[in-house]
Design a protein around this motif. Sequence first.
Motif, PDB file in Angstrom:
ATOM      1  N   ASP A  76      40.895   9.509  49.554  1.00 59.75           N
ATOM      2  CA  ASP A  76      41.912  10.235  50.314  1.00 59.75           C
ATOM      3  C   ASP A  76      42.283  11.309  49.074  1.00 59.75           C
ATOM      4  O   ASP A  76      42.891  12.377  49.749  1.00 59.75           O
ATOM      5  CB  ASP A  76      43.087   9.595  50.679  1.00 59.75           C
ATOM      6  CG  ASP A  76      43.006   9.002  52.110  1.00 59.75           C
ATOM      7  OD1 ASP A  76      42.520   9.660  52.927  1.00 59.75           O
ATOM      8  OD2 ASP A  76      43.998   7.888  52.553  1.00 59.75           O
ATOM      9  N   GLN A  77      42.282  11.036  47.976  1.00 65.16           N
ATOM     10  CA  GLN A  77      42.664  11.972  46.818  1.00 65.16           C
ATOM     11  C   GLN A  77      41.646  13.056  46.494  1.00 65.16           C
ATOM     12  O   GLN A  77      42.076  14.142  46.003  1.00 65.16           O
ATOM     13  CB  GLN A  77      43.131  11.024  45.755  1.00 65.16           C
ATOM     14  CG  GLN A  77      44.400  10.217  45.916  1.00 65.16           C
ATOM     15  CD  GLN A  77      44.182   9.105  44.763  1.00 65.16           C
ATOM     16  OE1 GLN A  77      43.478   9.225  43.808  1.00 65.16           O
ATOM     17  NE2 GLN A  77      45.434   8.341  45.001  1.00 65.16           N
ATOM     18  N   HIS A  78      40.621  12.833  46.879  1.00 69.03           N
ATOM     19  CA  HIS A  78      39.444  13.819  46.364  1.00 69.03           C
ATOM     20  C   HIS A  78      38.576  14.096  47.389  1.00 69.03           C
ATOM     21  O   HIS A  78      37.661  13.249  47.868  1.00 69.03           O
ATOM     22  CB  HIS A  78      38.717  13.115  45.308  1.00 69.03           C
ATOM     23  CG  HIS A  78      39.526  12.642  43.909  1.00 69.03           C
ATOM     24  ND1 HIS A  78      39.929  13.730  43.232  1.00 69.03           N
ATOM     25  CD2 HIS A  78      40.173  11.536  43.795  1.00 69.03           C
ATOM     26  CE1 HIS A  78      40.710  13.021  42.162  1.00 69.03           C
ATOM     27  NE2 HIS A  78      40.764  11.688  42.565  1.00 69.03           N
ATOM     28  N   PRO A  79      38.188  15.327  47.993  1.00 68.10           N
ATOM     29  CA  PRO A  79      37.561  15.734  48.982  1.00 68.10           C
ATOM     30  C   PRO A  79      36.079  15.571  48.716  1.00 68.10           C
ATOM     31  O   PRO A  79      35.231  15.834  49.639  1.00 68.10           O
ATOM     32  CB  PRO A  79      38.038  17.241  49.102  1.00 68.10           C
ATOM     33  CG  PRO A  79      38.654  17.595  48.136  1.00 68.10           C
ATOM     34  CD  PRO A  79      39.290  16.483  47.585  1.00 68.10           C
ATOM     35  N   GLU A  80      35.872  15.564  47.369  1.00 67.63           N
ATOM     36  CA  GLU A  80      34.430  15.486  46.742  1.00 67.63           C
ATOM     37  C   GLU A  80      33.622  14.053  47.521  1.00 67.63           C
ATOM     38  O   GLU A  80      32.478  13.865  47.287  1.00 67.63           O
ATOM     39  CB  GLU A  80      34.206  15.860  45.401  1.00 67.63           C
ATOM     40  CG  GLU A  80      34.547  17.005  45.252  1.00 67.63           C
ATOM     41  CD  GLU A  80      35.954  17.325  44.742  1.00 67.63           C
ATOM     42  OE1 GLU A  80      36.615  18.272  44.173  1.00 67.63           O
ATOM     43  OE2 GLU A  80      36.898  16.232  44.947  1.00 67.63           O
TER      44      GLU A  80
END
Length: 285
Positions: A76-80
């Motif tokens: 949820d915190q990192h789109p990668e």
Amino acid sequence: MSKGHETGHHGDKPEAPDRLPLPVVDNHTHLDIARDGAPLPDVRQVIDEATAVGVDRMVQIGCDLPGARFTVEVVDQHPELLGGVAIHPNEAPALHERGELQSAWDEIEQLASHPRVRVIGETGLDYFRTGPEGVAAQQDSFRWHIDLAKRTGKALQIHDRDSHDDVLRILKEEGAPDKTVLHCFSGDISMARECIERGYFLSFAGTVTFKNARPLRNALSIVPLEQVLVETDAPYLTPSPHRGAVNAPYLVPLTVRAMAGVLNVDVPAVCRAVSDNSERVFGPW
């Protein structure tokens, strides 16, 4: 997760390899695991260092309940990042003995409903670290995860250690999901041929670069580009020439370049295949 596969020196951090010509995906890494008393990796730093060498997407795999909870938070915190959740085959017997396996499955199913969790795994069988008394619980857990992958339409990632025949048998008996990945493929050329015929994806880790891994390179040599993936299994299985050091996604280019040599194609061709196959298996990031 392949703890116990290797030994070696864990000194200085390996230098970054040359950037790949096209972006690729590390389809199996463990950002929730530290090695040899080291601190947990800094997720943002791991992503930035990988992106700098062309590894711009990663699949974070949580294979126990704490790891699965971590995975849902971090994707949820990192789109990668996309995620995978499961009970690892080495976890299943202990949970079964304590009468906690069903409740663990229930939580994994709930976590797997997250839209950025695209993988059920790693699941499978491991006869290296679990003795005969744990086989039934492992096999039951594997069958449950296969069913969950089919019910949710998510990819299945399989851990197979010293258990090739039973993994293939159970997949055949249960009916494999449409998107099935043999994580850290460790079989020989005949197993690779059977997996290819069944339509599975074969994912190769740093082990394919090891000097003593000629049978594994022989297996890779027959895999169509349409069925090949690459991974770190970080923090384990660091590719040569850094075998034994702590692994991380920024070292994927070493494995990609070795794979290109084995497959007798140029590096951009492997990059394109890995990227395209990853999005076919896991969906868009």
